[in-house]
Write an enzyme that holds these catalytic residues in place. Structure first.
Site, short mmCIF file in Angstrom:
data_model
loop_
_atom_site.label_atom_id
_atom_site.label_comp_id
_atom_site.label_asym_id
_atom_site.label_seq_id
_atom_site.Cartn_x
_atom_site.Cartn_y
_atom_site.Cartn_z
N VAL A 91 0.83 -1.22 0.00
CA VAL A 91 0.00 0.00 0.00
C VAL A 91 0.86 1.26 0.00
O VAL A 91 0.68 2.16 -0.83
CB VAL A 91 -0.96 -0.02 1.22
CG1 VAL A 91 -1.66 1.31 1.37
CG2 VAL A 91 -1.97 -1.15 1.07
N ARG A 135 13.07 -2.34 6.58
CA ARG A 135 14.37 -2.74 6.01
C ARG A 135 14.78 -1.79 4.88
O ARG A 135 14.37 -1.98 3.73
CB ARG A 135 14.28 -4.19 5.54
CG ARG A 135 14.18 -5.14 6.76
CD ARG A 135 14.33 -6.57 6.38
NE ARG A 135 13.20 -7.01 5.59
CZ ARG A 135 13.21 -8.05 4.76
NH1 ARG A 135 14.29 -8.75 4.60
NH2 ARG A 135 12.13 -8.40 4.11
N LYS A 153 -7.16 -0.54 10.08
CA LYS A 153 -8.48 -0.82 10.68
C LYS A 153 -8.37 -1.28 12.13
O LYS A 153 -9.19 -0.91 12.97
CB LYS A 153 -9.28 -1.83 9.86
CG LYS A 153 -8.50 -3.04 9.37
CD LYS A 153 -7.94 -2.83 7.99
CE LYS A 153 -6.88 -3.84 7.67
NZ LYS A 153 -6.98 -4.43 6.37
N VAL A 189 -11.50 1.00 5.69
CA VAL A 189 -12.68 0.16 5.46
C VAL A 189 -13.01 0.16 3.98
O VAL A 189 -13.15 1.22 3.36
CB VAL A 189 -13.91 0.67 6.24
CG1 VAL A 189 -15.08 -0.29 6.07
CG2 VAL A 189 -13.58 0.86 7.70
N GLY A 194 -11.28 -0.72 1.35
CA GLY A 194 -10.23 -0.44 0.35
C GLY A 194 -10.57 0.83 -0.41
O GLY A 194 -10.61 1.92 0.14
N GLU A 218 -3.84 -9.78 4.75
CA GLU A 218 -3.07 -9.14 5.82
C GLU A 218 -1.72 -9.83 5.94
O GLU A 218 -1.54 -10.96 5.49
CB GLU A 218 -3.82 -9.31 7.15
CG GLU A 218 -5.14 -8.59 7.21
CD GLU A 218 -4.98 -7.11 6.97
OE1 GLU A 218 -4.42 -6.42 7.82
OE2 GLU A 218 -5.42 -6.63 5.91
N ASP A 245 -10.61 -9.12 10.77
CA ASP A 245 -10.41 -7.93 9.93
C ASP A 245 -11.77 -7.28 9.62
O ASP A 245 -11.95 -6.08 9.78
CB ASP A 245 -9.68 -8.35 8.64
CG ASP A 245 -9.47 -7.20 7.69
OD1 ASP A 245 -8.53 -6.41 7.91
OD2 ASP A 245 -10.25 -7.07 6.72
N LYS A 295 -13.66 -3.64 10.82
CA LYS A 295 -14.25 -2.69 9.85
C LYS A 295 -15.71 -2.39 10.18
O LYS A 295 -16.14 -1.24 10.08
CB LYS A 295 -14.11 -3.26 8.44
CG LYS A 295 -12.65 -3.29 7.97
CD LYS A 295 -12.49 -4.12 6.72
CE LYS A 295 -11.07 -4.06 6.18
NZ LYS A 295 -10.82 -5.08 5.15
#
Ligand code: HSE
Length: 432
Positions: A34, A66, A124, A151, A153, A208, A219, A223
Protein backbone atom coordinates in the site's frame (compact mmCIF):
# COMPACT_ATOMS: atom_id res chain seq x y z
CA UNK A 1 -10.83 43.33 -14.53
CA UNK A 2 -9.75 40.31 -12.47
CA UNK A 3 -11.85 37.16 -13.07
CA UNK A 4 -12.49 34.94 -10.03
CA UNK A 5 -13.54 31.29 -10.58
CA UNK A 6 -13.50 28.09 -8.54
CA UNK A 7 -12.09 24.72 -9.61
CA UNK A 8 -14.17 21.54 -9.10
CA UNK A 9 -12.55 21.13 -5.70
CA UNK A 10 -13.48 24.66 -4.63
CA UNK A 11 -10.06 26.18 -5.15
CA UNK A 12 -10.10 29.87 -6.00
CA UNK A 13 -8.53 30.79 -9.34
CA UNK A 14 -7.85 34.46 -10.28
CA UNK A 15 -7.28 35.35 -13.92
CA UNK A 16 -6.81 31.59 -14.59
CA UNK A 17 -3.70 31.60 -12.38
CA UNK A 18 -3.95 29.54 -9.19
CA UNK A 19 -3.12 31.51 -6.04
CA UNK A 20 0.39 30.73 -4.83
CA UNK A 21 0.44 26.96 -4.09
CA UNK A 22 1.36 25.89 -0.60
CA UNK A 23 3.85 23.05 -0.12
CA UNK A 24 2.40 20.41 2.20
CA UNK A 25 4.92 18.06 3.80
CA UNK A 26 3.87 14.39 3.79
CA UNK A 27 5.59 11.61 5.73
CA UNK A 28 4.67 8.00 5.01
CA UNK A 29 5.10 5.27 7.62
CA UNK A 30 5.23 1.87 5.93
CA UNK A 31 6.27 1.15 2.38
CA UNK A 32 4.82 -2.29 1.61
CA UNK A 33 2.17 -2.97 -1.05
CA UNK A 34 0.00 0.00 0.00
CA UNK A 35 2.70 2.53 1.03
CA UNK A 36 4.68 1.82 -2.16
CA UNK A 37 1.63 2.36 -4.38
CA UNK A 38 0.88 5.58 -2.50
CA UNK A 39 4.36 6.93 -3.29
CA UNK A 40 3.81 6.14 -6.98
CA UNK A 41 0.33 7.67 -6.96
CA UNK A 42 1.49 10.89 -5.25
CA UNK A 43 4.17 11.30 -7.91
CA UNK A 44 1.75 10.50 -10.73
CA UNK A 45 -0.97 12.88 -9.44
CA UNK A 46 1.31 15.82 -8.59
CA UNK A 47 0.05 18.14 -11.31
CA UNK A 48 -3.65 17.28 -10.73
CA UNK A 49 -3.22 18.00 -7.03
CA UNK A 50 -1.47 21.24 -7.78
CA UNK A 51 -4.07 22.57 -10.21
CA UNK A 52 -7.06 21.05 -8.40
CA UNK A 53 -6.19 21.89 -4.81
CA UNK A 54 -3.50 24.56 -4.99
CA UNK A 55 -1.19 22.27 -3.03
CA UNK A 56 2.22 20.81 -3.78
CA UNK A 57 2.61 17.50 -1.91
CA UNK A 58 6.21 16.94 -0.88
CA UNK A 59 7.23 13.55 0.52
CA UNK A 60 9.64 14.38 3.34
CA UNK A 61 10.24 10.98 4.97
CA UNK A 62 9.35 7.32 4.45
CA UNK A 63 9.64 4.89 7.35
CA UNK A 64 10.49 1.29 6.46
CA UNK A 65 11.61 -1.74 8.44
CA UNK A 66 14.37 -2.74 6.01
CA UNK A 67 15.91 0.24 4.20
CA UNK A 68 18.35 -1.97 2.27
CA UNK A 69 15.56 -3.47 0.09
CA UNK A 70 15.40 -2.12 -3.47
CA UNK A 71 11.79 -0.98 -3.92
CA UNK A 72 11.99 0.56 -7.37
CA UNK A 73 10.18 3.68 -6.16
CA UNK A 74 10.59 7.28 -7.33
CA UNK A 75 12.16 8.34 -4.00
CA UNK A 76 15.58 9.72 -3.10
CA UNK A 77 17.35 7.26 -0.82
CA UNK A 78 17.93 9.93 1.87
CA UNK A 79 14.16 10.13 2.46
CA UNK A 80 14.03 6.47 3.49
CA UNK A 81 14.68 5.63 7.13
CA UNK A 82 14.11 2.83 9.61
CA UNK A 83 14.60 5.20 12.55
CA UNK A 84 11.24 6.15 14.10
CA UNK A 85 12.63 9.27 15.84
CA UNK A 86 14.18 10.52 12.63
CA UNK A 87 10.86 9.91 10.84
CA UNK A 88 9.00 11.83 13.54
CA UNK A 89 11.44 14.73 13.44
CA UNK A 90 10.61 15.36 9.76
CA UNK A 91 7.78 17.64 11.06
CA UNK A 92 5.33 16.65 8.37
CA UNK A 93 2.00 18.46 8.00
CA UNK A 94 0.39 15.13 7.12
CA UNK A 95 1.51 11.73 8.40
CA UNK A 96 0.25 8.69 6.50
CA UNK A 97 0.29 5.48 8.50
CA UNK A 98 0.41 2.33 6.35
CA UNK A 99 2.27 0.00 8.72
CA UNK A 100 -0.72 -1.81 10.25
CA UNK A 101 -1.15 -3.24 13.75
CA UNK A 102 -1.35 -1.36 17.02
CA UNK A 103 2.32 -1.19 18.05
CA UNK A 104 4.67 1.23 16.27
CA UNK A 105 1.72 2.41 14.18
CA UNK A 106 -0.09 3.68 17.29
CA UNK A 107 3.04 5.38 18.59
CA UNK A 108 3.50 7.23 15.29
CA UNK A 109 -0.14 8.24 15.00
CA UNK A 110 -0.33 9.49 18.61
CA UNK A 111 2.88 11.46 18.26
CA UNK A 112 1.68 13.11 15.05
CA UNK A 113 -1.77 13.95 16.42
CA UNK A 114 -0.33 15.29 19.67
CA UNK A 115 1.68 17.87 17.77
CA UNK A 116 -1.36 18.92 15.73
CA UNK A 117 -0.48 17.15 12.48
CA UNK A 118 -3.10 15.58 10.23
CA UNK A 119 -3.02 11.79 10.18
CA UNK A 120 -4.27 9.56 7.39
CA UNK A 121 -4.34 5.83 8.08
CA UNK A 122 -5.37 2.57 6.43
CA UNK A 123 -5.15 0.76 9.76
CA UNK A 124 -8.48 -0.82 10.68
CA UNK A 125 -7.19 -2.55 13.82
CA UNK A 126 -5.85 0.75 15.17
CA UNK A 127 -9.02 2.72 14.39
CA UNK A 128 -11.32 -0.04 15.72
CA UNK A 129 -9.44 -0.24 19.02
CA UNK A 130 -8.28 3.33 19.57
CA UNK A 131 -10.24 5.46 17.09
CA UNK A 132 -12.32 7.35 19.67
CA UNK A 133 -9.32 8.33 21.80
CA UNK A 134 -7.25 9.23 18.72
CA UNK A 135 -10.08 11.43 17.43
CA UNK A 136 -10.19 13.18 20.81
CA UNK A 137 -6.46 13.67 20.70
CA UNK A 138 -6.79 15.13 17.19
CA UNK A 139 -9.56 17.49 18.25
CA UNK A 140 -7.63 18.70 21.32
CA UNK A 141 -4.42 19.40 19.41
CA UNK A 142 -6.17 20.93 16.38
CA UNK A 143 -5.17 18.03 14.12
CA UNK A 144 -7.31 15.59 12.23
CA UNK A 145 -7.69 11.84 11.74
CA UNK A 146 -8.87 10.37 8.43
CA UNK A 147 -9.22 6.68 7.63
CA UNK A 148 -11.15 6.15 4.40
CA UNK A 149 -8.70 3.41 3.39
CA UNK A 150 -9.27 1.45 6.61
CA UNK A 151 -12.68 0.16 5.46
CA UNK A 152 -13.60 -1.15 2.03
CA UNK A 153 -10.23 -0.44 0.35
CA UNK A 154 -11.18 1.86 -2.54
CA UNK A 155 -14.93 1.91 -1.71
CA UNK A 156 -15.74 5.43 -0.44
CA UNK A 157 -17.83 4.46 2.56
CA UNK A 158 -16.12 6.20 5.49
CA UNK A 159 -16.53 9.70 4.13
CA UNK A 160 -20.06 8.87 2.90
CA UNK A 161 -21.14 7.81 6.36
CA UNK A 162 -19.32 10.65 8.06
CA UNK A 163 -20.58 13.37 5.73
CA UNK A 164 -23.19 12.62 3.06
CA UNK A 165 -25.24 10.01 4.95
CA UNK A 166 -24.85 11.47 8.43
CA UNK A 167 -28.30 13.12 8.27
CA UNK A 168 -30.10 10.19 6.63
CA UNK A 169 -30.92 8.35 9.88
CA UNK A 170 -28.84 5.21 9.39
CA UNK A 171 -30.53 2.18 10.98
CA UNK A 172 -28.47 -0.75 9.70
CA UNK A 173 -25.35 -1.69 7.76
CA UNK A 174 -24.66 -4.89 5.91
CA UNK A 175 -21.88 -5.87 3.59
CA UNK A 176 -18.80 -7.74 2.52
CA UNK A 177 -15.81 -6.06 4.15
CA UNK A 178 -12.98 -8.48 3.58
CA UNK A 179 -11.54 -8.83 0.10
CA UNK A 180 -9.32 -11.81 0.85
CA UNK A 181 -12.09 -14.13 2.02
CA UNK A 182 -14.38 -13.05 -0.81
CA UNK A 183 -11.59 -13.72 -3.28
CA UNK A 184 -11.01 -17.16 -1.74
CA UNK A 185 -14.74 -18.02 -1.79
CA UNK A 186 -14.91 -16.97 -5.46
CA UNK A 187 -11.98 -19.27 -6.31
CA UNK A 188 -13.42 -22.18 -4.28
CA UNK A 189 -16.68 -21.87 -6.25
CA UNK A 190 -14.61 -22.45 -9.41
CA UNK A 191 -12.92 -25.51 -7.95
CA UNK A 192 -9.59 -23.96 -6.90
CA UNK A 193 -8.27 -25.66 -3.75
CA UNK A 194 -8.30 -23.50 -0.59
CA UNK A 195 -4.52 -23.30 -0.10
CA UNK A 196 -4.00 -22.25 -3.71
CA UNK A 197 -6.75 -19.60 -3.45
CA UNK A 198 -5.15 -18.20 -0.29
CA UNK A 199 -1.71 -18.13 -1.90
CA UNK A 200 -3.19 -16.19 -4.85
CA UNK A 201 -4.87 -13.69 -2.52
CA UNK A 202 -1.55 -13.13 -0.78
CA UNK A 203 0.35 -12.74 -4.03
CA UNK A 204 -2.17 -10.14 -5.25
CA UNK A 205 -1.59 -8.08 -2.09
CA UNK A 206 -5.11 -8.57 -0.67
CA UNK A 207 -4.30 -10.52 2.50
CA UNK A 208 -3.07 -9.14 5.82
CA UNK A 209 0.52 -9.76 6.89
CA UNK A 210 -1.09 -12.40 9.10
CA UNK A 211 -3.93 -13.80 6.90
CA UNK A 212 -5.46 -15.45 9.95
CA UNK A 213 -7.11 -12.04 10.63
CA UNK A 214 -8.81 -12.22 7.22
CA UNK A 215 -9.90 -15.84 7.59
CA UNK A 216 -11.16 -15.75 11.18
CA UNK A 217 -13.30 -12.65 10.58
CA UNK A 218 -11.30 -10.24 12.81
CA UNK A 219 -10.41 -7.93 9.93
CA UNK A 220 -14.07 -7.58 8.91
CA UNK A 221 -15.06 -7.22 12.59
CA UNK A 222 -12.73 -4.24 12.96
CA UNK A 223 -14.25 -2.69 9.85
CA UNK A 224 -17.89 -3.11 10.92
CA UNK A 225 -16.94 -1.63 14.31
CA UNK A 226 -15.50 1.44 12.55
CA UNK A 227 -18.58 1.82 10.35
CA UNK A 228 -20.80 1.47 13.43
CA UNK A 229 -18.86 4.28 15.06
CA UNK A 230 -19.51 6.55 12.10
CA UNK A 231 -23.12 5.49 11.63
CA UNK A 232 -24.31 5.23 15.22
CA UNK A 233 -21.74 7.16 17.28
CA UNK A 234 -20.74 4.17 19.41
CA UNK A 235 -17.14 3.75 20.57
CA UNK A 236 -15.80 1.01 18.23
CA UNK A 237 -13.58 -0.41 20.99
CA UNK A 238 -16.68 -1.09 23.13
CA UNK A 239 -18.72 -2.79 20.43
CA UNK A 240 -18.87 -6.56 20.90
CA UNK A 241 -18.92 -8.01 17.39
CA UNK A 242 -20.02 -11.61 17.16
CA UNK A 243 -17.27 -12.97 14.91
CA UNK A 244 -17.22 -16.25 12.98
CA UNK A 245 -14.77 -16.89 10.16
CA UNK A 246 -14.10 -19.59 7.61
CA UNK A 247 -10.93 -21.11 9.10
CA UNK A 248 -10.90 -24.80 8.26
CA UNK A 249 -14.58 -24.77 7.28
CA UNK A 250 -14.73 -22.87 3.97
CA UNK A 251 -15.25 -25.95 1.76
CA UNK A 252 -18.02 -27.37 3.92
CA UNK A 253 -19.78 -24.04 4.33
CA UNK A 254 -19.67 -23.51 0.56
CA UNK A 255 -21.16 -27.00 -0.01
CA UNK A 256 -23.95 -26.22 2.50
CA UNK A 257 -24.69 -22.99 0.66
CA UNK A 258 -24.93 -24.83 -2.64
CA UNK A 259 -27.19 -27.52 -1.15
CA UNK A 260 -29.63 -24.82 0.00
CA UNK A 261 -29.68 -22.88 -3.25
CA UNK A 262 -27.32 -20.02 -2.44
CA UNK A 263 -23.70 -18.94 -2.35
CA UNK A 264 -21.47 -18.38 0.65
CA UNK A 265 -20.26 -14.91 1.67
CA UNK A 266 -18.61 -13.63 4.84
CA UNK A 267 -21.14 -10.97 5.77
CA UNK A 268 -20.66 -8.16 8.28
CA UNK A 269 -23.71 -6.53 9.77
CA UNK A 270 -24.62 -3.89 12.37
CA UNK A 271 -28.01 -2.69 13.47
CA UNK A 272 -29.08 0.08 15.81
CA UNK A 273 -31.89 -0.53 18.30
CA UNK A 274 -33.17 1.11 21.45
CA UNK A 275 -30.59 -0.68 23.63
CA UNK A 276 -27.55 0.14 21.48
CA UNK A 277 -25.98 -1.60 18.51
CA UNK A 278 -25.72 -5.27 17.56
CA UNK A 279 -22.98 -6.34 15.19
CA UNK A 280 -21.74 -9.58 13.66
CA UNK A 281 -19.43 -11.07 11.06
CA UNK A 282 -20.43 -14.56 9.98
CA UNK A 283 -20.51 -17.01 7.07
CA UNK A 284 -23.83 -16.29 5.37
CA UNK A 285 -25.74 -17.96 2.58
CA UNK A 286 -27.12 -15.43 0.11
CA UNK A 287 -28.86 -15.68 -3.27
CA UNK A 288 -26.43 -15.85 -6.16
CA UNK A 289 -28.28 -12.97 -7.85
CA UNK A 290 -28.37 -10.67 -4.80
CA UNK A 291 -25.97 -7.74 -4.50
CA UNK A 292 -23.87 -9.67 -2.00
CA UNK A 293 -24.01 -12.86 -4.07
CA UNK A 294 -22.89 -11.01 -7.20
CA UNK A 295 -19.84 -9.52 -5.44
CA UNK A 296 -16.92 -11.56 -6.68
CA UNK A 297 -13.18 -11.67 -6.09
CA UNK A 298 -11.89 -8.91 -3.80
CA UNK A 299 -15.04 -6.78 -4.23
CA UNK A 300 -16.46 -5.20 -1.09
CA UNK A 301 -20.09 -4.11 -0.80
CA UNK A 302 -21.71 -1.91 1.83
CA UNK A 303 -25.48 -1.52 2.09
CA UNK A 304 -26.58 1.35 4.31
CA UNK A 305 -30.23 1.25 5.34
CA UNK A 306 -31.54 4.67 6.33
CA UNK A 307 -34.81 6.23 7.46
CA UNK A 308 -34.68 9.17 5.05
CA UNK A 309 -32.71 7.93 2.12
CA UNK A 310 -33.78 4.31 1.53
CA UNK A 311 -30.94 1.84 1.17
CA UNK A 312 -27.71 3.14 -0.31
CA UNK A 313 -25.26 0.60 -1.71
CA UNK A 314 -21.64 1.17 -2.60
CA UNK A 315 -19.25 -1.42 -3.93
CA UNK A 316 -15.83 -1.73 -5.51
CA UNK A 317 -12.32 -3.11 -5.01
CA UNK A 318 -12.01 -3.80 -1.30
CA UNK A 319 -8.34 -4.72 -1.08
CA UNK A 320 -5.06 -4.33 -2.92
CA UNK A 321 -2.34 -1.71 -3.17
CA UNK A 322 -3.77 0.56 -5.86
CA UNK A 323 -7.37 1.00 -4.57
CA UNK A 324 -6.11 1.46 -1.00
CA UNK A 325 -3.49 3.98 -2.12
CA UNK A 326 -6.19 5.88 -4.03
CA UNK A 327 -8.32 6.06 -0.86
CA UNK A 328 -5.28 7.26 1.12
CA UNK A 329 -4.50 9.96 -1.40
CA UNK A 330 -8.14 11.11 -1.28
CA UNK A 331 -7.73 11.63 2.47
CA UNK A 332 -4.33 13.27 2.06
CA UNK A 333 -5.83 15.76 -0.39
CA UNK A 334 -8.78 16.49 1.91
CA UNK A 335 -6.39 17.09 4.78
CA UNK A 336 -4.10 19.24 2.60
CA UNK A 337 -6.77 21.52 1.07
CA UNK A 338 -7.56 23.44 4.27
CA UNK A 339 -3.83 24.05 4.66
CA UNK A 340 -3.90 25.83 1.30
CA UNK A 341 -6.97 27.94 2.01
CA UNK A 342 -6.88 28.12 5.83
CA UNK A 343 -10.09 26.25 6.78
CA UNK A 344 -10.24 24.58 10.23
CA UNK A 345 -10.36 20.77 10.32
CA UNK A 346 -12.77 18.57 12.34
CA UNK A 347 -12.59 15.25 14.22
CA UNK A 348 -15.11 12.42 14.92
CA UNK A 349 -17.21 11.38 18.01
CA UNK A 350 -18.05 8.46 20.32
CA UNK A 351 -21.05 6.89 22.14
CA UNK A 352 -22.39 3.63 23.55
CA UNK A 353 -22.51 -0.02 22.45
CA UNK A 354 -24.78 -2.69 23.86
CA UNK A 355 -25.54 -5.94 22.05
CA UNK A 356 -28.93 -7.52 21.46
CA UNK A 357 -29.43 -10.73 19.53
CA UNK A 358 -31.72 -10.55 16.53
CA UNK A 359 -33.42 -13.80 15.46
CA UNK A 360 -32.14 -15.09 12.14
CA UNK A 361 -32.32 -18.20 9.96
CA UNK A 362 -29.39 -20.60 9.90
CA UNK A 363 -28.03 -23.63 8.12
CA UNK A 364 -26.33 -26.15 10.41
CA UNK A 365 -24.56 -29.16 9.01
CA UNK A 366 -22.95 -32.07 10.79
CA UNK A 367 -20.81 -34.97 9.69
CA UNK A 368 -21.98 -38.38 10.77
CA UNK A 369 -20.87 -41.65 9.27
CA UNK A 370 -24.16 -43.42 9.98
CA UNK A 371 -25.95 -40.36 8.58
CA UNK A 372 -29.44 -40.94 10.03
CA UNK A 373 -30.17 -37.45 11.36
CA UNK A 374 -31.86 -38.58 14.55
CA UNK A 375 -29.03 -37.16 16.71
CA UNK A 376 -29.41 -33.78 15.05
CA UNK A 377 -33.16 -33.87 15.60
CA UNK A 378 -32.61 -34.70 19.29
CA UNK A 379 -30.14 -31.82 19.72
CA UNK A 380 -32.51 -29.45 17.96
CA UNK A 381 -35.30 -30.48 20.33
CA UNK A 382 -33.01 -30.07 23.31
CA UNK A 383 -32.00 -26.53 22.42
CA UNK A 384 -35.51 -25.48 21.40
CA UNK A 385 -34.53 -24.73 17.81
CA UNK A 386 -36.78 -25.89 14.99
CA UNK A 387 -35.68 -27.13 11.59
CA UNK A 388 -37.65 -26.31 8.49
CA UNK A 389 -35.77 -28.75 6.28
CA UNK A 390 -33.42 -31.61 7.03
CA UNK A 391 -31.37 -33.16 4.27
CA UNK A 392 -29.02 -36.10 4.28
CA UNK A 393 -26.23 -36.25 1.74
CA UNK A 394 -25.54 -39.97 1.73
CA UNK A 395 -22.48 -39.59 -0.45
CA UNK A 396 -20.56 -37.23 1.87
CA UNK A 397 -22.21 -38.31 5.14
CA UNK A 398 -23.25 -34.69 5.80
CA UNK A 399 -26.63 -33.91 7.36
CA UNK A 400 -27.90 -30.37 6.84
CA UNK A 401 -30.71 -28.52 8.56
CA UNK A 402 -32.27 -25.24 7.56
CA UNK A 403 -33.42 -23.74 10.85
CA UNK A 404 -36.42 -21.59 11.64
CA UNK A 405 -35.51 -18.12 12.99
CA UNK A 406 -33.46 -18.46 16.17
CA UNK A 407 -31.39 -16.10 18.28
CA UNK A 408 -27.62 -16.30 18.50
CA UNK A 409 -27.60 -17.84 21.99
CA UNK A 410 -29.82 -20.72 20.80
CA UNK A 411 -27.84 -21.49 17.69
CA UNK A 412 -24.57 -21.16 19.66
CA UNK A 413 -25.91 -23.61 22.25
CA UNK A 414 -26.85 -26.02 19.47
CA UNK A 415 -23.42 -25.71 17.88
CA UNK A 416 -21.67 -26.31 21.21
CA UNK A 417 -23.74 -29.42 21.94
CA UNK A 418 -23.14 -30.83 18.47
CA UNK A 419 -19.41 -30.19 18.77
CA UNK A 420 -19.23 -31.85 22.19
CA UNK A 421 -21.08 -34.85 20.77
CA UNK A 422 -18.36 -35.13 18.07
CA UNK A 423 -20.54 -34.14 15.09
CA UNK A 424 -18.15 -31.47 13.75
CA UNK A 425 -20.85 -28.84 13.03
CA UNK A 426 -20.57 -25.77 10.79
CA UNK A 427 -23.07 -22.93 10.89
CA UNK A 428 -24.03 -20.22 8.38
CA UNK A 429 -26.58 -17.40 8.41
CA UNK A 430 -29.24 -17.93 5.75
CA UNK A 431 -30.43 -14.88 3.80
CA UNK A 432 -31.67 -16.52 0.60
N1 HSE B 1 -6.81 -7.89 4.09
C1 HSE B 1 -7.79 -6.89 3.82
C2 HSE B 1 -8.88 -7.51 2.98
C3 HSE B 1 -7.16 -5.73 3.12
O1 HSE B 1 -8.65 -8.57 2.40
O2 HSE B 1 -9.97 -6.95 2.90
C4 HSE B 1 -8.05 -4.52 2.98
O3 HSE B 1 -8.39 -3.99 4.24
Amino acid sequence: MTQATFTATGHLVLDSNPIEPRTVRVAIAGCGVVGGDLVRLIRESASDVLTGDGVRLEIVSVLVRRPEIERGLPLSPELITSDVSRFQSASADIVVEAIGGTGVAREIVEDALARGARVVTANKALVARHGAELATLAARAGGRLDFEAAVGGGVPIVRSLRDSLSSSGVVALRGILNGTTNYILSRLAEGTPFDEALALARRLGFAEANPERDLNGSDAADKIAILSWLAFGIDPARLAVRTRGIVGTADRLAADAKAFGGVLRLVAEARAHSGGVTAAVEPTIVSADSELGRARDETNVVQVKTRWNGTVTTSGPGAGGRPTAAALLGDVRSAARPLAVGIAAGAVGSGRAEPETPPARWVVSIRRESGVGSELRAELRHTGVHADRLEIDSESGVIRALLDPAKWDRVDALETRLRRAGFDPVVSRYLV
